[in-house]
Enzyme design. Structure first.
Site, PDB file in Angstrom:
ATOM      1  N   VAL A  11      42.288  65.408  59.297  1.00 38.01           N
ATOM      2  CA  VAL A  11      42.621  65.992  58.402  1.00 38.01           C
ATOM      3  C   VAL A  11      43.954  67.663  58.331  1.00 38.01           C
ATOM      4  CG1 VAL A  11      40.355  68.416  57.245  1.00 38.01           C
ATOM      5  CG2 VAL A  11      40.087  66.162  56.886  1.00 38.01           C
ATOM      6  N   THR A  87      34.148  66.958  63.331  1.00 35.41           N
ATOM      7  CA  THR A  87      32.588  67.216  63.532  1.00 35.41           C
ATOM      8  C   THR A  87      31.911  65.425  63.557  1.00 35.41           C
ATOM      9  OG1 THR A  87      32.343  66.658  60.754  1.00 35.41           O
ATOM     10  CG2 THR A  87      32.499  69.398  62.173  1.00 35.41           C
ATOM     11  N   THR A 123      34.026  68.185  57.699  1.00 36.61           N
ATOM     12  CA  THR A 123      33.019  68.059  56.591  1.00 36.61           C
ATOM     13  C   THR A 123      32.178  68.498  57.869  1.00 36.61           C
ATOM     14  OG1 THR A 123      33.578  66.159  55.960  1.00 36.61           O
ATOM     15  CG2 THR A 123      31.471  66.123  56.078  1.00 36.61           C
ATOM     16  N   GLU A 152      37.508  68.493  51.805  1.00 37.36           N
ATOM     17  CA  GLU A 152      38.870  67.764  51.334  1.00 37.36           C
ATOM     18  C   GLU A 152      38.089  66.520  51.387  1.00 37.36           C
ATOM     19  OE1 GLU A 152      37.504  64.999  55.244  1.00 37.36           O
ATOM     20  OE2 GLU A 152      39.046  64.749  53.594  1.00 37.36           O
ATOM     21  N   LEU A 154      40.056  63.967  51.968  1.00 40.98           N
ATOM     22  CA  LEU A 154      40.955  62.490  51.818  1.00 40.98           C
ATOM     23  C   LEU A 154      41.088  61.272  52.514  1.00 40.98           C
ATOM     24  CD1 LEU A 154      43.542  65.688  53.622  1.00 40.98           C
ATOM     25  CD2 LEU A 154      43.423  64.798  51.520  1.00 40.98           C
ATOM     26  N   GLU A 156      42.266  57.935  54.046  1.00 42.42           N
ATOM     27  CA  GLU A 156      43.309  57.485  55.235  1.00 42.42           C
ATOM     28  C   GLU A 156      43.957  56.562  54.399  1.00 42.42           C
ATOM     29  OE1 GLU A 156      41.775  56.263  59.056  1.00 42.42           O
ATOM     30  OE2 GLU A 156      40.349  58.723  59.021  1.00 42.42           O
ATOM     31  N   LEU A 254      33.436  49.949  44.343  1.00 40.25           N
ATOM     32  CA  LEU A 254      32.430  48.616  43.681  1.00 40.25           C
ATOM     33  C   LEU A 254      32.960  46.971  44.007  1.00 40.25           C
ATOM     34  CD1 LEU A 254      30.873  49.169  39.969  1.00 40.25           C
ATOM     35  CD2 LEU A 254      29.686  49.038  42.542  1.00 40.25           C
ATOM     36  N   GLY A 257      32.057  43.444  50.626  1.00 37.33           N
ATOM     37  CA  GLY A 257      32.941  43.103  51.851  1.00 37.33           C
ATOM     38  C   GLY A 257      32.118  43.406  52.371  1.00 37.33           C
ATOM     39  N   CYS A 264      34.325  58.555  58.472  1.00 34.88           N
ATOM     40  CA  CYS A 264      33.732  59.517  57.391  1.00 34.88           C
ATOM     41  C   CYS A 264      32.272  58.866  56.742  1.00 34.88           C
ATOM     42  CB  CYS A 264      33.978  59.768  56.358  1.00 34.88           C
ATOM     43  SG  CYS A 264      35.694  60.468  57.380  1.00 34.88           S
TER      44      CYS A 264
END
Ligand code: UDX
Length: 433
Positions: A11, A87, A123, A152, A154, A156, A254, A257, A264
């Site tokens: 981040v 965090t 976060t 944020e 974002l 990866e 959707l 997998g 995250c």
């Protein structure tokens, strides 16, 4: 405006490089001197498309970006200070470990010398930003700083694009003064008409967790639907398509997998559940999303062993080790979890990943790393496609067939068409097919 970003992980580094791209003088701070040295030499500690070029441009050409490990010196004339430290989940109960945030808040309170805004971009559970304020208030008068929550979003592998063209900017403020300064900061996005959501600090903190938790819920939901599709001969990709066209549902996230991984979703889902429990709120939907996701890799591995009729000592190919394509990050990677479960049953793993083998080796020294997907498929009994890297999307199966007999293909990410593969003489198992 002079910006200071504290913490140069995914981040912080992307945020600093992109603010420099906006034209702001930006200093990124990290405790790790080696990391600071590498970064000042444009060496990014992780794979993220486009970061190296951005670092190069703003370290050498525009000189808008620099790295330092002395927080106090850099903060002196800062206008806005971003807290972007990690965090992580606490070992046991999944609660967010905020010790790095508290330490940084403490250090900031020792160094502020003029009015500035302290932003939590990491976060953080609802209430953290106010806690940061209380820590700073012990030493700094409340008219000399404000706190803001600016989470944020974002991803990866597409972090720069997600910063430069965000769906929205969320700003949680306590007063107009700090709100106006934050809107000024993000003015370069006005040209793209990016919606700026101005709200309270608490709402901004919750928007982040609720967004990630909802995306994780979509994934566990479609994975449960996939399991039903397999039982009744339906096709989960058709189901997802038929659902996603409904604008109220949306087609993204959707894709069935092996479950969600990364640094995250797993951590944010657990932390959000923890926050709800702390406030005695029923968040049982999310608890089942989390439990189902945790269990999924075990189900998939069991399924794989029986369908491929694997025995102790058998050798299989595992293509893709990162938790998703276009990253070298293996944190909570479903591929690595499946590898470990297979190895516990005495199955030998040959693997290839375009970027993540270095990181994977640190987590699992027993995996045999190969120089190509084809090398990983030599003399194995089955192939698992674990991560949907582009280079796995058009493998030459005839070439693979020459080097291995009676192959079973487990396409966990449904990147192939079952008929094409079975026509080549392979057994094919997709997810939810
Ligand atoms: C996520 C959020 O998307 C981002 O907004 C937030 O800031 C950080 O967390 P990231 O963890 O980088 O980003 O990856 P993402 O692309 O969201 O994928 C997360 C996991 O979900 C991966 O393991 C991926 O394989 C899985 N996934 C994603 C699915 O299984 N199906 C999908 O349809 C989408």
């Amino acid at each position: 405006m002079k910006l200071v970003i504290i913490g140069t992980g995914y981040v912080g580094l992307i945020t600093g490089a992109c603010f420099a791209e906006f034209g702001y003088q930006t200093v990124c701070i990290d405790k790790d001197e080696n990391r600071v040295k590498d970064l000042n030499n444009s060496k990014c500690p992780f794979f993220e498309p486009g970061v190296d070029a951005l670092l190069d441009k703003h370290l050498k050409k525009t000189k808008l970006l620099s790295f330092s490990n002395s927080l106090s010196k850099s903060i002196k004339d800062a206008d806005i200070i971003f807290i972007t430290v990690g965090t992580p989940s606490k070992r046991i109960e999944g609660e967010a470990d905020l010790s790095f945030v508290w330490d940084v808040a403490e250090e900031i309170s020792n160094s502020i010398s003029k009015y500035c805004i302290v932003v939590t971009k990491s976060t953080v559970p609802v209430g953290t930003t106010k806690e940061v304020k209380n820590i700073i208030l012990k030493k700094i008068d409340e008219k000399d700083f404000d706190v803001v929550s600016n989470p944020e979003f974002l991803r990866e592998g597409s972090a720069i694009n997600d910063f430069m063209r965000p769906d929205r900017v969320v700003i949680g403020c306590e007063n107009k003064k700090s709100e106006d300064i934050m809107k000024e900061l993000y003015r370069p996005l006005y040209l793209l008409e990016t919606p700026i959501i101005s709200t309270t600090v608490e709402s901004a903190e919750i928007i982040k967790y609720a967004s990630n938790s909802f995306l994780a819920t979509k994934i566990s939901f479609i994975n449960q639907v996939a399991d039903l599709c397999e039982k009744v001969g339906a096709d989960v990709q058709d189901v997802a398509k038929g659902m996603g066209i409904d604008k109220r549902i949306g087609s993204k996230f959707l894709h069935a997998g092996p479950g969600y991984g990364g640094s995250c979703f797993p951590k944010d889902v657990k932390a959000f559940i923890k926050t709800a429990q702390k406030h005695d709120v029923d968040m049982s939907i999310l608890s089942s999303v989390d439990a189902f996701n945790e269990e999924r890799v075990n189900q998939i591995t069991k399924n794989f062993i029986s369908k491929a009729n694997l025995k102790k000592g058998d050798q299989i190919s595992l293509l893709g080790l990162s938790f998703k394509p276009n990253t070298d990050d293996v944190r909570d990677s479903t591929s690595l979890k499946i590898a470990k479960l297979l190895q516990d049953k005495g199955i030998v793993i040959k693997s290839y990943d375009p970027e993540a083998m270095g990181n994977a080796k640190k987590e699992n020294t027993k995996i045999q790393l190969c120089n190509s997907a084809y090398e990983a498929c030599i003399d194995t009994k089955a192939i698992i496609i674990g991560t949907e890297w582009n280079e796995f999307r058009a493998l030459d199966f005839l070439k693979i067939q020459e080097s291995s007999k009676n192959l079973v293909i487990f396409d966990l990410r449904n990147i192939y068409n079952a008929k094409e593969i079975t026509n080549l003489g392979f057994q094919y198992f997709g997810t939810g097919k």
